[in-house]
Design a protein around this motif. Structure first.
Motif, PDB file in Angstrom:
ATOM      1  N   SER A  30      49.670  48.870  36.615  1.00  0.00           N
ATOM      2  CA  SER A  30      48.794  50.050  36.571  1.00  0.00           C
ATOM      3  C   SER A  30      47.968  50.099  35.289  1.00  0.00           C
ATOM      4  CB  SER A  30      49.623  51.329  36.700  1.00  0.00           C
ATOM      5  OG  SER A  30      50.640  51.362  35.712  1.00  0.00           O
ATOM      6  N   GLU A  31      47.671  48.942  34.747  1.00  0.00           N
ATOM      7  CA  GLU A  31      46.857  48.837  33.531  1.00  0.00           C
ATOM      8  C   GLU A  31      45.419  49.229  33.853  1.00  0.00           C
ATOM      9  OE1 GLU A  31      45.558  45.261  30.428  1.00  0.00           O
ATOM     10  OE2 GLU A  31      47.169  44.952  31.894  1.00  0.00           O
ATOM     11  N   THR A  32      44.905  50.223  33.172  1.00  0.00           N
ATOM     12  CA  THR A  32      43.571  50.745  33.505  1.00  0.00           C
ATOM     13  C   THR A  32      42.470  50.082  32.682  1.00  0.00           C
ATOM     14  OG1 THR A  32      43.832  52.543  31.919  1.00  0.00           O
ATOM     15  CG2 THR A  32      44.504  52.980  34.209  1.00  0.00           C
ATOM     16  N   VAL A  33      41.239  50.245  33.200  1.00  0.00           N
ATOM     17  CA  VAL A  33      40.036  49.723  32.546  1.00  0.00           C
ATOM     18  C   VAL A  33      39.036  50.860  32.430  1.00  0.00           C
ATOM     19  CG1 VAL A  33      38.119  48.073  32.720  1.00  0.00           C
ATOM     20  CG2 VAL A  33      40.386  47.424  33.526  1.00  0.00           C
ATOM     21  N   THR A  34      38.433  51.014  31.262  1.00  0.00           N
ATOM     22  CA  THR A  34      37.394  52.032  31.089  1.00  0.00           C
ATOM     23  C   THR A  34      36.040  51.445  31.454  1.00  0.00           C
ATOM     24  OG1 THR A  34      36.951  51.422  28.789  1.00  0.00           O
ATOM     25  CG2 THR A  34      38.713  53.037  29.194  1.00  0.00           C
ATOM     26  N   MET A  65      39.756  52.409  37.560  1.00  0.00           N
ATOM     27  CA  MET A  65      39.710  50.954  37.675  1.00  0.00           C
ATOM     28  C   MET A  65      40.980  50.369  37.044  1.00  0.00           C
ATOM     29  SD  MET A  65      35.702  50.152  36.771  1.00  0.00           S
ATOM     30  CE  MET A  65      35.759  51.046  35.212  1.00  0.00           C
ATOM     31  N   PHE A  66      41.426  49.230  37.624  1.00  0.00           N
ATOM     32  CA  PHE A  66      42.697  48.659  37.186  1.00  0.00           C
ATOM     33  C   PHE A  66      42.554  47.153  36.954  1.00  0.00           C
ATOM     34  CE2 PHE A  66      43.503  52.428  39.643  1.00  0.00           C
ATOM     35  CZ  PHE A  66      44.438  53.119  38.869  1.00  0.00           C
ATOM     36  N   VAL A  67      43.369  46.644  36.029  1.00  0.00           N
ATOM     37  CA  VAL A  67      43.336  45.236  35.649  1.00  0.00           C
ATOM     38  C   VAL A  67      44.270  44.416  36.539  1.00  0.00           C
ATOM     39  CG1 VAL A  67      43.889  43.585  33.816  1.00  0.00           C
ATOM     40  CG2 VAL A  67      42.764  45.733  33.263  1.00  0.00           C
ATOM     41  N   GLY A  68      43.798  43.208  36.892  1.00  0.00           N
ATOM     42  CA  GLY A  68      44.633  42.234  37.575  1.00  0.00           C
ATOM     43  C   GLY A  68      44.602  40.927  36.805  1.00  0.00           C
ATOM     44  N   VAL A  97      39.708  45.971  39.676  1.00  0.00           N
ATOM     45  CA  VAL A  97      39.626  46.486  41.040  1.00  0.00           C
ATOM     46  C   VAL A  97      39.692  48.011  40.998  1.00  0.00           C
ATOM     47  CG1 VAL A  97      40.694  44.449  42.088  1.00  0.00           C
ATOM     48  CG2 VAL A  97      42.141  46.346  41.317  1.00  0.00           C
ATOM     49  N   THR A  98      39.441  48.619  42.161  1.00  0.00           N
ATOM     50  CA  THR A  98      39.601  50.067  42.304  1.00  0.00           C
ATOM     51  C   THR A  98      41.006  50.373  42.801  1.00  0.00           C
ATOM     52  OG1 THR A  98      38.928  50.159  44.624  1.00  0.00           O
ATOM     53  CG2 THR A  98      37.165  50.199  42.965  1.00  0.00           C
ATOM     54  N   ALA A  99      41.304  51.644  42.972  1.00  0.00           N
ATOM     55  CA  ALA A  99      42.612  52.055  43.461  1.00  0.00           C
ATOM     56  C   ALA A  99      42.845  51.635  44.901  1.00  0.00           C
ATOM     57  CB  ALA A  99      42.757  53.568  43.333  1.00  0.00           C
ATOM     58  N   GLU A 100      41.793  51.210  45.608  1.00  0.00           N
ATOM     59  CA  GLU A 100      41.946  50.738  46.983  1.00  0.00           C
ATOM     60  C   GLU A 100      42.573  49.353  47.043  1.00  0.00           C
ATOM     61  OE1 GLU A 100      41.304  51.995  50.209  1.00  0.00           O
ATOM     62  OE2 GLU A 100      41.451  53.831  49.032  1.00  0.00           O
ATOM     63  N   TYR A 101      42.761  48.732  45.877  1.00  0.00           N
ATOM     64  CA  TYR A 101      43.329  47.380  45.815  1.00  0.00           C
ATOM     65  C   TYR A 101      44.560  47.385  44.904  1.00  0.00           C
ATOM     66  CZ  TYR A 101      39.097  45.651  48.063  1.00  0.00           C
ATOM     67  OH  TYR A 101      38.081  45.416  48.956  1.00  0.00           O
ATOM     68  N   PRO A 102      45.716  47.784  45.411  1.00  0.00           N
ATOM     69  CA  PRO A 102      46.927  47.801  44.582  1.00  0.00           C
ATOM     70  C   PRO A 102      47.262  46.410  44.045  1.00  0.00           C
ATOM     71  CG  PRO A 102      47.260  48.996  46.643  1.00  0.00           C
ATOM     72  CD  PRO A 102      45.971  48.267  46.782  1.00  0.00           C
ATOM     73  N   ILE A 103      47.793  46.370  42.838  1.00  0.00           N
ATOM     74  CA  ILE A 103      48.130  45.114  42.174  1.00  0.00           C
ATOM     75  C   ILE A 103      49.621  45.117  41.831  1.00  0.00           C
ATOM     76  CG2 ILE A 103      47.748  43.712  40.102  1.00  0.00           C
ATOM     77  CD1 ILE A 103      44.889  44.680  40.085  1.00  0.00           C
ATOM     78  N   HIS A 104      50.262  43.974  42.059  1.00  0.00           N
ATOM     79  CA  HIS A 104      51.675  43.821  41.725  1.00  0.00           C
ATOM     80  C   HIS A 104      51.872  42.495  41.010  1.00  0.00           C
ATOM     81  CE1 HIS A 104      51.836  46.861  44.915  1.00  0.00           C
ATOM     82  NE2 HIS A 104      53.009  47.214  44.421  1.00  0.00           N
ATOM     83  N   SER A 105      52.729  42.509  40.009  1.00  0.00           N
ATOM     84  CA  SER A 105      53.036  41.307  39.238  1.00  0.00           C
ATOM     85  C   SER A 105      54.379  40.740  39.691  1.00  0.00           C
ATOM     86  CB  SER A 105      53.089  41.658  37.750  1.00  0.00           C
ATOM     87  OG  SER A 105      53.465  40.535  36.996  1.00  0.00           O
TER      88      SER A 105
END
Length: 462
Positions: A30-34, A65-68, A97-105
């Motif tokens: 859930s790392e965000t991007v400004t 926005m979130f980091v992948g 990506v936006t919140a429409e694209y969940p990211i998992h490590s």
């Protein structure tokens, strides 16, 4: 709920390895991007094939926005059930990506990266993912919670790597077969061109050369002078050079009315798309149904023995490509972006030979020299240009037929190798899926490149 429970029970029963919830193997990121940091990241999209590509988007997304990072799993909430789930590749680097694209490590101690990519493409996993989609029809979404609740086969890390290695080993065998196919085809074409005396000359030296007098340049082209000086002039053809207009009666194009978006069915008439001819192989399935209110034109119906030439395409490499029609379903008409060869009554050229010689580099260079290959606009080759194409042609039809037979034998052998390669890849994928699930899905979800080559997206249909 009962449908999902039943499906999950079947998966659990079939799998030969312990099943673990994905939530135990990954960590939500859930790392965000400004907006100010957007330019330091690459906006991405996830395709239905599982491939991930960079979007051409200079401005930040609206909203959060979130980091992948490379190796992270990312999926589209809306399209995950259709296959839009994958792993961010190393060459993309840090993505956004936006919140429409969940990211998992993923946990690297529990999941091998290559094993993970393969599991996400299995038919079993996609089927389970579909069951997790919820919402109104047409807008169903897979939530991060639903994704994490899925269970996947989880062999030990060494077993995962062994399964991947076995699959990649089979891919290596398939690649070797494809290399053999390419060499067989190239050898056959070289022999065909050599017999006609149209083998491409060797490259010119990349260094300054004394070329003689300026008067030479007035009489010959720059390349011709260099060829003479370097001794790389191609030998003359043993056969007479003819123009296409010398050996056929005419070229006719067809008709392109406003058609339905689907192919013709049953007793319906259809109009060929340009893609029916532009690959070099006749593909009758590439057609559009004629609307019932329009009257067909039987004179334009494609028949066995026809030679078709694509006169237009958005891709320069497809303009002027031609094919021989071995057999044709009834009620398919030529479109106006395809020329049909009208042979002479006493035809001096074997039409199969004509197709093969028109497909050589010797002739293709003449076609490509007529327009810019860089322009993004629709490219056309005119009837006069096609009729003026020149090539060597044996006057004896038996010699033409013999040359075609030799080339066809090489092409047939190459096609057999490619068929073996495709079977090898499919069998390897089924073996992988069977090894972890106990059986393989039908059809296996293998890479699209393993299937029939897709048509150029820039090609304009009739």
């Amino acid at each position: 709920m009962e449908s999902w429970a039943a499906h999950e029970a079947l998966t659990a029963q079939a799998s030969v390895y312990p099943l673990a919830p994905i939530g135990d193997l990954v960590t939500p990121r859930s790392e965000t991007v400004t907006a100010e940091e957007f330019g330091d990241h690459k906006p991405i999209t996830v395709h239905l094939t599982g491939e991930i590509s960079v979007r051409d988007r200079p401005q930040p997304f609206q909203g959060a926005m979130f980091v992948g990072h490379p190796g992270d799993i990312v999926f589209s909430k809306i399209d995950a059930r259709l296959g839009a789930i994958g792993v961010i590749p190393e060459n993309i680097g840090t993505a956004v990506v936006t919140a429409e694209y969940p990211i998992h490590s993923p946990d690297p101690d529990a999941l091998d990266a290559d094993y993970l990519k393969m599991v996400l493409r299995t038919g079993h996993f996609i089927a389970d993912l579909r069951q997790k989609a919820s919402g109104t029809s047409g807008r169903k979404r897979v939530t991060p919670e639903g994704f994490r609740s899925l269970r996947v086969p989880c062999p030990g890390i060494d077993d995962q790597r062994a399964l991947v290695a076995a699959y990649h080993g089979a891919l290596g065998q398939a690649a070797a077969l494809e290399a053999e196919a390419a060499e067989l085809e190239a050898d056959g074409l070289r022999a065909f061109e050599a017999a006609l005396g149209i083998v491409a000359p060797p490259s010119l030296p990349d260094r300054p050369l004394f070329v003689g007098r300026f008067s030479d340049l007035a009489r010959w082209s720059h390349e011709a002078v260099l060829r003479r000086v370097t001794g790389t002039e191609p030998p003359p053809s043993p056969y007479p050079i003819v123009a296409l207009e010398d050996v056929i009666a005419d070229l006719e194009n067809g008709w392109s009315p406003q058609c339905l978006t689907r192919p013709a069915d049953g007793e319906e008439w259809g109009v060929l798309k340009v893609s029916a001819a532009s690959s070099g192989t006749f593909k009758p399935s590439q057609n559009k149904a004629l609307p019932p209110q329009l009257k067909p034109r039987p004179a334009l119906e494609v028949k066995a023995g026809d030679v078709l030439i694509a006169r237009a395409s958005g891709a320069a490499s497809l303009v002027g490509r031609c094919c021989y029609v071995d057999a044709a379903p009834p009620r398919l008409m030529v479109c106006d972006k395809i020329f049909r060869v009208i042979p002479l009554i006493n035809q001096p050229v074997d039409l199969r030979f004509l197709v093969q010689v028109l497909e050589t580099d010797y002739v293709r260079r003449q076609i490509l020299g007529e327009f810019s290959t860089q322009s993004g606009m629709m490219k056309n080759v005119t009837k006069p240009v096609l009729l003026s194409l020149t090539f060597p042609m044996p006057t004896d039809l038996a010699v033409q037929a013999a040359l075609v037979a030799d080339l066809t034998a090489a092409q047939t052998a190459a096609a057999a190798r490619r068929g073996e390669a495709l079977t090898t890849r499919r069998d390897a994928w089924r073996a992988f899926e069977t090894a972890i699930y106990g059986d393989a899905s039908e059809p296996p979800l293998i890479d699209e490149a393993d299937e029939e080559t897709q048509l150029d997206a820039s090609e304009v249909d009739a």
